[in-house]
Design an enzyme around this catalytic site. Sequence first.
Site, PDB file in Angstrom:
ATOM      1  N   GLY A   8      46.373  -7.551  42.646  1.00  0.00           N
ATOM      2  CA  GLY A   8      47.783  -7.321  42.942  1.00  0.00           C
ATOM      3  C   GLY A   8      48.077  -5.875  43.276  1.00  0.00           C
ATOM      4  N   GLY A   9      47.135  -4.996  42.976  1.00  0.00           N
ATOM      5  CA  GLY A   9      47.359  -3.563  43.179  1.00  0.00           C
ATOM      6  C   GLY A   9      47.649  -3.203  44.629  1.00  0.00           C
ATOM      7  CG  ASP A  42      41.665  -0.862  43.154  1.00  0.00           C
ATOM      8  OD1 ASP A  42      42.522  -1.780  43.152  1.00  0.00           O
ATOM      9  OD2 ASP A  42      40.983  -0.593  44.154  1.00  0.00           O
ATOM     10  CD  GLN A  83      39.821   2.517  45.782  1.00  0.00           C
ATOM     11  OE1 GLN A  83      39.831   3.280  46.752  1.00  0.00           O
ATOM     12  NE2 GLN A  83      40.342   1.289  45.860  1.00  0.00           N
ATOM     13  N   GLY A  94      39.535   0.631  49.384  1.00  0.00           N
ATOM     14  CA  GLY A  94      40.094   1.824  50.013  1.00  0.00           C
ATOM     15  C   GLY A  94      39.507   2.180  51.361  1.00  0.00           C
ATOM     16  CB  CYS A 134      33.735 -22.878  69.105  1.00  0.00           C
ATOM     17  SG  CYS A 134      34.491 -23.176  67.501  1.00  0.00           S
ATOM     18  CB  CYS A 165      36.471 -25.523  65.567  1.00  0.00           C
ATOM     19  SG  CYS A 165      37.635 -24.990  66.846  1.00  0.00           S
TER      20      CYS A 165
HETATM   21 ZN   LIG Z   1      36.678 -23.326  68.140  1.00  0.00          ZN
END
Ligand SMILES: [Zn+2]
Length: 384
Positions: free
Chosen positions: A92-93, A144, A199, A226, A314, A316
Amino acid sequence: MFRFSLHKTDGSARLGEFETPHGVVRTPAFMPVGTQGTVKGMLFKDLEEAGAELVLGNTYHLHLRPGDELIGRLGGLHRFAGWDRPILTDSGGYQVFSLAERRRITEEGAEFQSHIDGSRHHLTPEGAVDIQARLGSDVAMVLDECLAYPATREEAAESMRRSVRWAARCRSRIEVLRSSSPPERVVSNAGQAQFGIVQGGVFSDLRCESADATQAIGFEGYAIGGLSVGEPIDLMYDIVSETARRLPVAQPRYLMGAGTPEDLVECVARGIDMFDCVLPTRNARNGQLFTSQGRLNIRNARYAEDAGPPDPACRCYTCRRHSRAYLRHLHLSGEMTAGALNTLHNLTFYLDSMKRIRDAIAFGTFDTFRQEFLRSVSRPAHDS
Ligand SMILES: [Zn+2]
């Protein structure tokens, strides 16, 4: 319980896997970013089919809405979201530090105002551990301090040393949670691992100091934080090389927030095992597609009558089924399916690239793969 195995190296590139309570993750691995407990525009079944073995959840967002206590009461993030495979949560930092005027940092932690309703919150190292314990991720990150770029050496040193002190507090807290009997109510995944974060900005000696101090505390894995925050790319690669060399061989190394397809290959070549980045998902929603022949922007007029798939190489659903012309039409019409189809393609491209990287390391041909990959993905697709 968490266990990392290193199977093979090829130069500095590493092939391995780690076990978690929700299954095995093969490395090098790319984590799609699931900010709100979902990867924007994707169904989990499509994410599984695309080969995602691990997703990232954002602690900041889930803490504010719907709340980690609610998610904990409902059995943790896996059960709440309906995702059975491993999850890594950030601390969450990063989001808190991005709030600029709406946050204040002290040794104790960070005070901030919610971006949703302006309510005041306090995030401490111990609190970040407890929130992630309730979420029940398989890998939790320490809190951090995220330094803005550019920063002076003094600022970077002070911030890094505070992050080390915070890391020690995070470790102490998770050890309390692990050793309490009966288990504390906040824990919804008893096998949760915790990673430390190196860091130190762009200063090699500070990075080394941070790497040594973080290892001295002792974590299941180590991240490099960082970077990818605006520094020149060659400087980032140098810092990654130097830092990775300083980290233990027998534990995973995670480069946070990077990157482009080129970054993945270049940083695997420097010894990195794990990545996360919003680029494939965020850019998909803006119409940018990453392909085996380079990047293309589907808004471009040159695709208006292009009957070819986004990426001929691809596998997909988007590429098997739809043309560039159709995707351009959906995008310009503001259809929801535009973002969904583009995201499915981009994530498939990223996850396939990671698989090809792993295969190349297994065959001992990573360097050849790297050269060919960089030549093909780094040009605009329409030049091909
Ligand atoms: Zn694709």
